[in-house]
Write an enzyme that holds these catalytic residues in place. Structure first.
Site, PDB file in Angstrom:
ATOM      1  N   TYR A  65      12.179 -28.833  10.777  1.00 47.69           N
ATOM      2  CA  TYR A  65      11.709 -30.180  10.408  1.00 47.69           C
ATOM      3  C   TYR A  65      12.623 -30.723   9.324  1.00 47.69           C
ATOM      4  CZ  TYR A  65       9.140 -34.017   8.442  1.00 47.69           C
ATOM      5  OH  TYR A  65       8.818 -35.273   8.003  1.00 47.69           O
ATOM      6  N   GLU A 117      13.410 -39.369   9.847  1.00 48.77           N
ATOM      7  CA  GLU A 117      12.748 -38.106  10.183  1.00 48.77           C
ATOM      8  C   GLU A 117      13.342 -37.541  11.464  1.00 48.77           C
ATOM      9  OE1 GLU A 117       8.690 -37.862  11.903  1.00 48.77           O
ATOM     10  OE2 GLU A 117       8.161 -36.765  10.081  1.00 48.77           O
TER      11      GLU A 117
END
Ligand code: ADP
Ligand code: MG
Length: 399
Positions: free
Chosen positions: A109, A197
Site C-alpha cells: 500500500y 494513492e
C-alpha cells in the site's frame, strides 16, 4: 477534484512511476480490439469510475480471451457500479481500461496525503497491500510506515530508501522504489494534488515494481492554474448538485437533510448547519455564497438549493460585512418571484444595509419568515418545516 485511474496512471508514469501497459475503451468491441493491440494472453478489464473497491464490486475482471473481454464489458458498460464507497446510487460506467494482466508476487500500500497537523505531505506505506488503508489501520496498525517530507528539500533519496527498507523490500528493488516514491511526491507537489494513492503497488514475478491501481485528487482552489488537470474532470462521476454549483462558482456540498441553507462564509455556513441540527432539523446542503454577492448570485444560489428535490424549507443566513443585506434581499425576492416557491423560507440578515434589506423583504409582500439571530432563525425554519410535514401527513390521512 478526482480523476480516473487511467488518467492518474498516465500522469504518474510521466513522473517515472512504472505502470503496466494499458488502453482505454468506450465499447466492448473497442476493448477487445485494444487488448489485441496490447498483445499478451491475460488482460484485466477495469471499470473507470471515481471510487475504490471496484474489485470486490465486480468492476475489475481478469480475462483470457476476446469473448471474456466482451462479457466483462457487457456486464460493466452502462451499469451503475455500487461499491462500499459510492452509496446505494452507485457510479455510472462509461469507459473501461484494458490492462495487461500482471503476475503479482507482493502487494504494497502506498499513499501520499496532506497531513494538516505537521503541515507537510505525509507518505503512508504498508507491506499489507491489497487491503484498504482503513482495514490496515484497524487490523495491522503496526505495519504502517509514515514519513513526513520537508518541503524545502523535497523527498530525498535517503528518506525514500528508509521507507523501502521499512517495507522489507529486497536490496535489488530499493532503487526502483526510490524512483516510485520520488515520482509520486513530485507529481503531488507539482500538480497541486491533495492525495495520491497506489493500492496495490506490486512487486512482479520478474522483479519489477508496478502501480496496479492509482488514485489522485486535486485541490479545487488550484485548478485555475492547472489547465491540463481541469481538462480531466468527468462530470458523469460527480454529484450533479455539486457540478452545477462548481459551474456557477459557488461552494456547495450536498447533504442528506431537508433544510436548504444559503449562507455567506464557510465558518458561518458550518455554524448554521450545526444550529439546524441542534434545533432538531437536518441540513440539505452546505453553501457558501461568498463575499460581495450580487442579487443575481443570490438568486442563482436559491435556484441551486431548490433544484434538490429533498429540500422542504430554506434558511438564508447572512452576516454582511463585504456583502450587502439589500442585495441579498433583492436576490431572495427575485428568486422567490421567479420560482414560485411554496415551501417555508426563513431569512436572517445582519450587518451592512440591514434596514434596507428588511424593508425590501417587508415590501415584497412575499411570505418570508424573518428572524433576528441565528438560533431564532434555525428554530423557525425547523418549526415551519415540521409544521408543513405534519400538515401534509394530515392531508394524506384525510384522503
Ligand atoms: P479497486 O481498488 O478499485 O478494487 P484495483 O485496481 O486495486 O481496484 O484492482 C483490484 C485488484 O485487482 C487489485 O488489488 C489486484 O489484485 C487486481 N489487479 C488490478 N489490476 C491488475 C492487473 N493489471 N493485473 C493483475 N491483477 C490486477
Ligand atoms: Mg485498489
Amino acid at each position: 477534484m478526482d480523476i480516473h485511474e487511467y488518467q492518474a496512471k498516465e500522469i504518474l508514469s510521466g513522473f517515472g512511476v512504472e505502470v503496466p501497459p494499458g488502453a482505454l475503451a468506450y465499447s466492448p468491441e473497442q476493448a477487445a480490439y485494444r487488448a489485441r493491440e496490447l498483445g499478451g494472453e491475460k488482460w484485466v478489464v477495469k471499470a473507470q469510475v471515481h471510487t475504490g473497491g471496484r474489485g470486490k464490486a465486480g468492476g475489475v475482471k481478469l480475462c483470457g480471451s476476446d469473448s471474456e473481454i466482451f462479457d466483462a464489458c457487457e456486464d460493466m458498460f452502462g451499469r451503475k457500479l455500487v461499491t462500499h464507497q459510492t452509496g446505494p446510487e452507485g457510479k455510472g460506467v462509461y469507459r473501461v481500461y484494458v490492462e495487461a494482466g500482471v503476475q503479482i508476487e507482493r502487494e504494497i500500500y502506498l499513499g501520499l496525503v496532506l497531513d494538516r497537523s505537521s503541515q507537510r505531505v505525509m507518505i503512508v506505506a504498508s507491506a499489507e497491500g491489497g487491503m484498504e488503508i482503513e482495514e490496515i489501520s484497524a487490523e495491522r496498525p503496526d505495519s504502517i510506515v509514515r514519513a513526513t517530507v520537508e518541503p524545502a528539500v523535497g523527498l530525498r533519496e535517503f528518506q525514500a530508501r528508509e521507507i523501502a527498507f521499512a517495507l522489507g523490500l529486497m536490496p535489488s528493488l530499493v532503487q526502483q522504489m526510490v524512483r516510485t516514491l520520488q515520482g509520486c511526491y513530485r507529481a503531488f507537489t507539482e500538480l497541486d494534488a491533495t492525495m495520491v494513492e497506489i493500492n496495490p503497488l506490486v512487486v512482479t514475478g520478474d522483479g519489477r515494481i508496478l502501480a496496479l491501481d492509482a488514485k489522485m485528487s486535486f485541490d479545487d482552489n488550484a485548478l485555475f492554474r492547472r489547465p491540463q488537470i481541469s481538462e480531466l474532470r468527468d462530470k458523469s462521476q460527480e454529484d450533479p448538485r455539486e457540478s452545477r454549483a462548481a459551474d456557477r462558482g459557488l461552494s456547495y456540498v450536498g447533504l442528506d437533510g431537508n433544510i436548504g441553507c444559503i449562507v455567506n462564509g464557510a465558518g458561518l455556513a458550518m455554524a448554521t448547519m450545526d444550529t439546524i441540527m441542534l434545533s432538531g432539523g437536518a441540513p440539505a446542503n452546505f453553501l457558501d455564497i461568498g463575499g460581495g454577492a450580487s442579487p443575481e448570485r443570490v438568486a442563482k444560489a436559491f435556484r441551486l438549493v431548490l433544484s434538490d428535490a429533498k429540500v422542504q424549507a430554506v434558511l438564508v443566513n447572512i452576516f454582511a460585512g463585504i456583502n450587502r443585506c439589500d442585495w441579498v434581499a433583492e436576490g431572495v425576492v427575485q428568486a422567490l418571484r421567479e420560482l414560485q416557491v411554496d415551501i417555508p423560507v426563513v431569512v436572517r440578515l445582519a450587518g451592512t444595509n440591514v434596514e434596507e434589506g428588511q424593508k425590501i423583504l417587508a415590501q415584497s409582500g412575499l411570505p418570508v419568515i424573518r428572524a433576528s439571530n441565528l438560533m431564532e432563525a434555525a428554530q423557525r425554519v425547523v418549526g415551519a418545516w415540521k409544521n408543513d410535514v405534519a400538515q401534509a401527513t394530515e392531508v394524506r390521512a384525510a384522503q
